[in-house]
Design a protein around this motif. Structure first.
Motif, PDB file in Angstrom:
ATOM      1  N   MET A   1       0.850  -1.192   0.000  1.00 19.68           N
ATOM      2  CA  MET A   1       0.000   0.000   0.000  1.00 19.68           C
ATOM      3  C   MET A   1       0.888   1.245   0.000  1.00 19.68           C
ATOM      4  SD  MET A   1      -2.878   1.142   2.794  1.00 19.68           S
ATOM      5  CE  MET A   1      -3.824  -0.330   2.394  1.00 19.68           C
ATOM      6  N   PRO A   2       0.624   2.230  -0.906  1.00 17.14           N
ATOM      7  CA  PRO A   2       1.440   3.430  -0.953  1.00 17.14           C
ATOM      8  C   PRO A   2       1.391   4.174   0.379  1.00 17.14           C
ATOM      9  CG  PRO A   2       0.048   3.261  -2.905  1.00 17.14           C
ATOM     10  CD  PRO A   2      -0.415   2.217  -1.959  1.00 17.14           C
ATOM     11  N   ARG A   3       2.534   4.694   0.784  1.00 14.46           N
ATOM     12  CA  ARG A   3       2.623   5.420   2.047  1.00 14.46           C
ATOM     13  C   ARG A   3       1.983   6.798   1.900  1.00 14.46           C
ATOM     14  NH1 ARG A   3       8.290   7.067   5.040  1.00 14.46           N
ATOM     15  NH2 ARG A   3       7.357   8.124   6.845  1.00 14.46           N
ATOM     16  N   THR A   4       1.288   7.232   2.967  1.00 19.09           N
ATOM     17  CA  THR A   4       0.704   8.559   2.984  1.00 19.09           C
ATOM     18  C   THR A   4       1.660   9.528   3.664  1.00 19.09           C
ATOM     19  OG1 THR A   4      -1.554   7.709   3.057  1.00 19.09           O
ATOM     20  CG2 THR A   4      -1.222   9.955   3.798  1.00 19.09           C
ATOM     21  N   PHE A   5       2.050  10.582   2.959  1.00 13.27           N
ATOM     22  CA  PHE A   5       2.945  11.594   3.492  1.00 13.27           C
ATOM     23  C   PHE A   5       2.123  12.770   4.015  1.00 13.27           C
ATOM     24  CE2 PHE A   5       5.463   9.239   0.426  1.00 13.27           C
ATOM     25  CZ  PHE A   5       6.640   9.016   1.137  1.00 13.27           C
ATOM     26  N   PRO A   6       2.701  13.550   4.947  1.00 11.77           N
ATOM     27  CA  PRO A   6       1.962  14.724   5.447  1.00 11.77           C
ATOM     28  C   PRO A   6       1.487  15.644   4.342  1.00 11.77           C
ATOM     29  CG  PRO A   6       3.879  14.295   6.823  1.00 11.77           C
ATOM     30  CD  PRO A   6       3.969  13.347   5.668  1.00 11.77           C
ATOM     31  N   ALA A   7       2.279  15.763   3.278  1.00  9.08           N
ATOM     32  CA  ALA A   7       1.872  16.634   2.180  1.00  9.08           C
ATOM     33  C   ALA A   7       0.582  16.143   1.521  1.00  9.08           C
ATOM     34  CB  ALA A   7       2.986  16.717   1.131  1.00  9.08           C
ATOM     35  N   ASP A   8       0.379  14.819   1.487  1.00  5.20           N
ATOM     36  CA  ASP A   8      -0.858  14.280   0.931  1.00  5.20           C
ATOM     37  C   ASP A   8      -2.054  14.730   1.764  1.00  5.20           C
ATOM     38  OD1 ASP A   8       0.436  12.796  -1.130  1.00  5.20           O
ATOM     39  OD2 ASP A   8       0.938  11.245   0.320  1.00  5.20           O
ATOM     40  N   GLY A   9      -1.889  14.724   3.095  1.00  4.07           N
ATOM     41  CA  GLY A   9      -2.959  15.173   3.968  1.00  4.07           C
ATOM     42  C   GLY A   9      -3.231  16.652   3.826  1.00  4.07           C
ATOM     43  N   LEU A  10      -2.175  17.441   3.697  1.00  2.00           N
ATOM     44  CA  LEU A  10      -2.358  18.876   3.498  1.00  2.00           C
ATOM     45  C   LEU A  10      -3.099  19.152   2.196  1.00  2.00           C
ATOM     46  CD1 LEU A  10       1.051  20.383   4.665  1.00  2.00           C
ATOM     47  CD2 LEU A  10      -1.209  20.855   5.638  1.00  2.00           C
ATOM     48  N   ARG A  11      -2.727  18.446   1.138  1.00  6.69           N
ATOM     49  CA  ARG A  11      -3.432  18.633  -0.131  1.00  6.69           C
ATOM     50  C   ARG A  11      -4.886  18.216  -0.008  1.00  6.69           C
ATOM     51  NH1 ARG A  11       1.447  16.159  -2.211  1.00  6.69           N
ATOM     52  NH2 ARG A  11       2.799  17.735  -3.164  1.00  6.69           N
ATOM     53  N   PHE A  12      -5.137  17.143   0.734  1.00  5.22           N
ATOM     54  CA  PHE A  12      -6.514  16.696   0.952  1.00  5.22           C
ATOM     55  C   PHE A  12      -7.300  17.789   1.661  1.00  5.22           C
ATOM     56  CE2 PHE A  12     -10.043  14.665   2.986  1.00  5.22           C
ATOM     57  CZ  PHE A  12     -10.409  13.615   2.156  1.00  5.22           C
ATOM     58  N   ALA A  13      -6.720  18.366   2.710  1.00  3.08           N
ATOM     59  CA  ALA A  13      -7.414  19.390   3.483  1.00  3.08           C
ATOM     60  C   ALA A  13      -7.720  20.617   2.634  1.00  3.08           C
ATOM     61  CB  ALA A  13      -6.583  19.776   4.705  1.00  3.08           C
ATOM     62  N   PHE A  14      -6.710  21.137   1.967  1.00  5.90           N
ATOM     63  CA  PHE A  14      -6.905  22.361   1.195  1.00  5.90           C
ATOM     64  C   PHE A  14      -7.685  22.098  -0.089  1.00  5.90           C
ATOM     65  CE2 PHE A  14      -3.588  23.812   3.997  1.00  5.90           C
ATOM     66  CZ  PHE A  14      -3.875  25.161   4.176  1.00  5.90           C
ATOM     67  N   GLY A  15      -7.517  20.900  -0.653  1.00  3.75           N
ATOM     68  CA  GLY A  15      -8.216  20.588  -1.899  1.00  3.75           C
ATOM     69  C   GLY A  15      -9.693  20.312  -1.719  1.00  3.75           C
ATOM     70  N   THR A  16     -10.090  19.820  -0.532  1.00  4.76           N
ATOM     71  CA  THR A  16     -11.504  19.503  -0.305  1.00  4.76           C
ATOM     72  C   THR A  16     -12.232  20.561   0.513  1.00  4.76           C
ATOM     73  OG1 THR A  16     -10.946  18.203   1.672  1.00  4.76           O
ATOM     74  CG2 THR A  16     -11.107  17.015  -0.418  1.00  4.76           C
TER      75      THR A  16
ATOM     76  N   ARG B   1      -4.266  20.509  -5.801  1.00  8.61           N
ATOM     77  CA  ARG B   1      -4.715  19.239  -6.370  1.00  8.61           C
ATOM     78  C   ARG B   1      -4.577  18.129  -5.340  1.00  8.61           C
ATOM     79  NH1 ARG B   1      -2.346  15.056  -9.433  1.00  8.61           N
ATOM     80  NH2 ARG B   1      -0.321  16.105  -9.275  1.00  8.61           N
ATOM     81  N   VAL B   2      -5.665  17.398  -5.110  1.00  8.93           N
ATOM     82  CA  VAL B   2      -5.637  16.262  -4.188  1.00  8.93           C
ATOM     83  C   VAL B   2      -4.941  15.103  -4.895  1.00  8.93           C
ATOM     84  CG1 VAL B   2      -7.011  14.642  -2.827  1.00  8.93           C
ATOM     85  CG2 VAL B   2      -7.763  17.020  -3.069  1.00  8.93           C
ATOM     86  N   THR B   3      -3.799  14.687  -4.349  1.00  8.49           N
ATOM     87  CA  THR B   3      -3.005  13.643  -4.998  1.00  8.49           C
ATOM     88  C   THR B   3      -3.322  12.250  -4.478  1.00  8.49           C
ATOM     89  OG1 THR B   3      -1.249  14.049  -3.370  1.00  8.49           O
ATOM     90  CG2 THR B   3      -1.094  15.204  -5.485  1.00  8.49           C
ATOM     91  N   LYS B   4      -3.972  12.179  -3.330  1.00  9.57           N
ATOM     92  CA  LYS B   4      -4.293  10.875  -2.754  1.00  9.57           C
ATOM     93  C   LYS B   4      -5.639  10.965  -2.066  1.00  9.57           C
ATOM     94  CE  LYS B   4      -2.150   7.118  -0.143  1.00  9.57           C
ATOM     95  NZ  LYS B   4      -1.053   6.720   0.756  1.00  9.57           N
ATOM     96  N   TRP B   5      -6.546  10.041  -2.417  1.00  9.50           N
ATOM     97  CA  TRP B   5      -7.896  10.049  -1.865  1.00  9.50           C
ATOM     98  C   TRP B   5      -8.164   8.681  -1.236  1.00  9.50           C
ATOM     99  CZ3 TRP B   5     -11.632  13.906  -1.569  1.00  9.50           C
ATOM    100  CH2 TRP B   5     -12.916  13.487  -1.192  1.00  9.50           C
ATOM    101  N   ASP B   6      -7.757   8.544   0.005  1.00  9.17           N
ATOM    102  CA  ASP B   6      -8.027   7.308   0.726  1.00  9.17           C
ATOM    103  C   ASP B   6      -8.182   7.639   2.204  1.00  9.17           C
ATOM    104  OD1 ASP B   6      -5.452   7.708   1.714  1.00  9.17           O
ATOM    105  OD2 ASP B   6      -4.543   6.158   0.469  1.00  9.17           O
ATOM    106  N   ARG B   7      -8.396   6.626   3.021  1.00  6.72           N
ATOM    107  CA  ARG B   7      -8.679   6.859   4.437  1.00  6.72           C
ATOM    108  C   ARG B   7      -7.477   7.459   5.165  1.00  6.72           C
ATOM    109  NH1 ARG B   7     -13.800   6.632   6.256  1.00  6.72           N
ATOM    110  NH2 ARG B   7     -13.254   5.555   8.181  1.00  6.72           N
ATOM    111  N   ASP B   8      -6.273   7.042   4.789  1.00 10.17           N
ATOM    112  CA  ASP B   8      -5.089   7.591   5.442  1.00 10.17           C
ATOM    113  C   ASP B   8      -4.930   9.078   5.126  1.00 10.17           C
ATOM    114  OD1 ASP B   8      -4.401   5.218   6.649  1.00 10.17           O
ATOM    115  OD2 ASP B   8      -3.106   4.574   5.000  1.00 10.17           O
ATOM    116  N   ALA B   9      -5.088   9.427   3.859  1.00 10.98           N
ATOM    117  CA  ALA B   9      -4.999  10.838   3.488  1.00 10.98           C
ATOM    118  C   ALA B   9      -6.117  11.647   4.137  1.00 10.98           C
ATOM    119  CB  ALA B   9      -5.051  10.987   1.969  1.00 10.98           C
TER     120      ALA B   9
END
Length: 260
Positions: free
Chosen positions: A1-16, A23-31
């Protein structure tokens, strides 16, 4: 499973949670977990934009009313009105007094019913009225209130995404983020936002320091009451409920800051 980096979470927060070009680069439960923990940071950025515009208008001599309107308008613009739309849809669903499935269908309709219109009207009036009062006192008080209320609004989303809060539908933003945030992490985020709000008010004195901390605490308490009611009525949370929670928390924080 691809690792979720803090930057992925930041993009999720600001992107949604904002309309900023992220741009949201990762859309899963970890992100989603990291993103919802970062939600107050996204709110702070929105709030600082609102504060900057309000303060700039005051510096240009436009007066506190226009500054208040601008500070209330910026969060709406930077979310494409999604939180306000969620507030209206949730009001229509709750006001319908229909069973959960029918209420959820009402909330998915594109039109806004009378409950939604009334709720939007009085919510925005309350926000502008408080911001006007604070900007009239000083531009720094108005600007700080705009920033703190926006951060408190997104903190309510962090708490609503904690484990144990179910989604009302199997799809949508509610299903994507529901139950992703550990309870301890959610409480830590709440403590951190409260502490930052209190520290920001230190230049205004001890009373204001306590009041800004209380504004954050009471804002999330108001959102929690709405959250529990929505879970009882709808069986869980939806994207619309998240919007309603954010606007409820923002308004409650501002009302607390208008007291005394």
């Amino acid at each position: 499973m691809p690792r979720t980096f803090p930057a992925d979470g930041l993009r999720f927060a600001f992107g949604t949670l904002t309309a900023l070009p992220v741009r949201v680069t990762k859309w899963d439960r970890d992100a989603a977990r990291v993103g919802m923990l970062c939600a107050p940071l996204a709110g702070l950025v929105v709030g600082l934009c609102a504060a900057a515009l309000g303060a700039a208008l005051m510096a240009l001599g436009t007066g506190p009313l226009l500054a208040a309107v601008a500070s209330a308008a910026v969060p709406a613009a930077l979310t494409r009105g999604l939180h306000l739309d969620g507030l209206a849809d949730t009001a229509d669903g709750l006001g319908s007094a229909r069973p959960a499935e029918q209420a959820l269908r009402i909330m998915k309709q594109s039109d806004v019913g009378p409950f939604g219109v009334i709720t939007l009207l009085f919510t925005l009036l309350a926000q502008v009225a408080v911001l006007f009062q604070l900007y009239e006192a000083s531009w720094t008080r108005g600007a700080l209130a705009a920033a703190v209320s926006a951060a408190a609004a997104r903190l309510a989303l962090t708490l609503a995404a904690r484990k144990g809060v179910p989604p009302a539908r199997p799809e949508g933003l509610g299903a994507a983020v529901a139950g992703t945030v550990p309870r301890g992490a959610a409480l830590l985020a709440a403590a951190l936002v409260t502490a930052v709000a209190a520290l920001a008010a230190v230049p205004f004195g001890a009373y204001e320091t306590v009041r800004y901390a209380a504004a954050v605490v009471l804002a999330v308490c108001a959102a929690e009451l709405l959250l529990r009611h929505c879970v009882r009525r709808f069986g869980g949370i939806t994207g619309d409920v998240f919007g309603a929670l954010a606007e409820t928390a923002a308004t409650a924080a501002l009302v607390v800051l208008a007291l005394g």
